[in-house]
Design an enzyme around this catalytic site. Sequence first.
Site, PDB file in Angstrom:
ATOM      1  CG  ASP A  95      -1.899   1.072   1.307  1.00 14.79           C
ATOM      2  OD1 ASP A  95      -1.848   1.964   0.446  1.00 14.79           O
ATOM      3  OD2 ASP A  95      -2.743   1.045   2.214  1.00 14.79           O
ATOM      4  CG  ASP A 271      -6.197  -4.891   1.761  1.00 10.98           C
ATOM      5  OD1 ASP A 271      -5.776  -4.356   2.801  1.00 10.98           O
ATOM      6  OD2 ASP A 271      -6.737  -4.235   0.846  1.00 10.98           O
ATOM      7  CB  CYS A 309     -13.687 -24.584  10.724  1.00 14.00           C
ATOM      8  SG  CYS A 309     -12.091 -23.905  10.249  1.00 14.00           S
ATOM      9  CB  CYS A 311      -8.496 -24.196  10.268  1.00 14.88           C
ATOM     10  SG  CYS A 311      -9.030 -23.678  11.924  1.00 14.88           S
ATOM     11  CB  CYS A 314     -11.710 -26.003  13.873  1.00 15.95           C
ATOM     12  SG  CYS A 314     -12.241 -24.268  14.003  1.00 15.95           S
ATOM     13  CG  HIS A 340     -11.069 -19.973  13.191  1.00 16.36           C
ATOM     14  ND1 HIS A 340     -11.600 -21.142  12.666  1.00 16.36           N
ATOM     15  CD2 HIS A 340     -12.103 -19.083  13.266  1.00 16.36           C
ATOM     16  CE1 HIS A 340     -12.898 -20.960  12.441  1.00 16.36           C
ATOM     17  NE2 HIS A 340     -13.221 -19.724  12.794  1.00 16.36           N
TER      18      HIS A 340
END
Length: 388
Positions: A95, A271, A309, A311, A314, A340
């Site tokens: 940015d 983003d 989930c 991931c 989890c 997460h």
Amino acid sequence: MSKKLPVTYELQHKNGKARAGKVMTPHGEVETPVFMPVGTQATVKTMNPEEVAELGAQIILGNTYHLFLRPGDELIGKFGGLHNFMNWNKPILTDSGGFQVFSLGEIRKIKEEGVEFRSHIDGSKQFISPEKSINIQNNLGSDIVMLFDECPPGMSSREYLIPSIERTTRWAKRCIDAHKRPEDQGLFAIVQGGIYEDLREKSMNELMEMDEHFSGYAVGGLAVGEPREDMYRILDYIVEKLPEDKPRYLMGVGEPIDMLEAVESGIDMMDCVQPSRIGRHGTVFTKYGRLVIKNAAYAEDPRPLDEDCDCYVCKNFTRAYIRHLFKAGEMLGLKLATYHNLHFLIKMMNGAREAIKEERFLEYKEKFEANYTQGKKSEWIKPKKIGE
């Protein structure tokens, strides 16, 4: 003959206005639509680069303003650029620092030459011009470089926006002239104009006169305080008018439903600091809305953060354990919640991409939104205790 650009885009499929494609950069390809985790100060907070890659992140952001102030872009340049400095071998977008500088409010002063401001770190007087912003980003060595624009306050008047847009156009020309690495750093323009359709078009048209220099286009100045309906209206109006053969980037949007609305309008890249920021404060995304894991009600809850989930968090930890970490002030709690949340948004965007390719994006979006807006009404969100 058109100018060869270092960052290019390939449109692979459209489903309505929603697009699935691929952005090619010097450090690899990025499949879109994509969510880009923010690594403001050369780090995605609480995460190491291997974990960010493990989540499926294809590209991350660094910030010109923050890295200029600390540790300094020239120092990063001595290390071979941001990729080497932070050990990230995938694409990076920087940015320009415009949003951060203009958010300083009364401790900054806008001039035609650039912006004077006081450092938020030590109060020292600083100055960033279009040339300075590009020079910093050249030193950082990011794959995608953003123009230095004036980011107007939310709900700015037409009277404020017209000269602001014109200044941004003049600054764009100066950024192009200052860009010393056009062979390996793609330059993205930023379309401004607030909530006014004609001013958005004015900004876009002025920038498109320099189109040969731009690898992509960003839509800036949204999600800065305007009503959500205005954001959706502007996106629906302006995005489809941007060049179809270049990526379209919506800056600073990370609320799940807003992201899918943006994809429906034709946005490719997004983003936001939100997933890591709210994660560090004990709030996580779930299929049925947000969950505040610090709440006492989850003290004995044996379930994962999100039962749907897959991931690492989890699959391995309970709500009760993660709540304990937050209450005990353990850093692992912040890390697990951030992990997460990033996984949640990356997985959501991967699902959107597949749905576009299979021409079922609207169905995917509507099903996601129907679940997510249930919030506290969902039995799934309500706390449970061991044995229940």
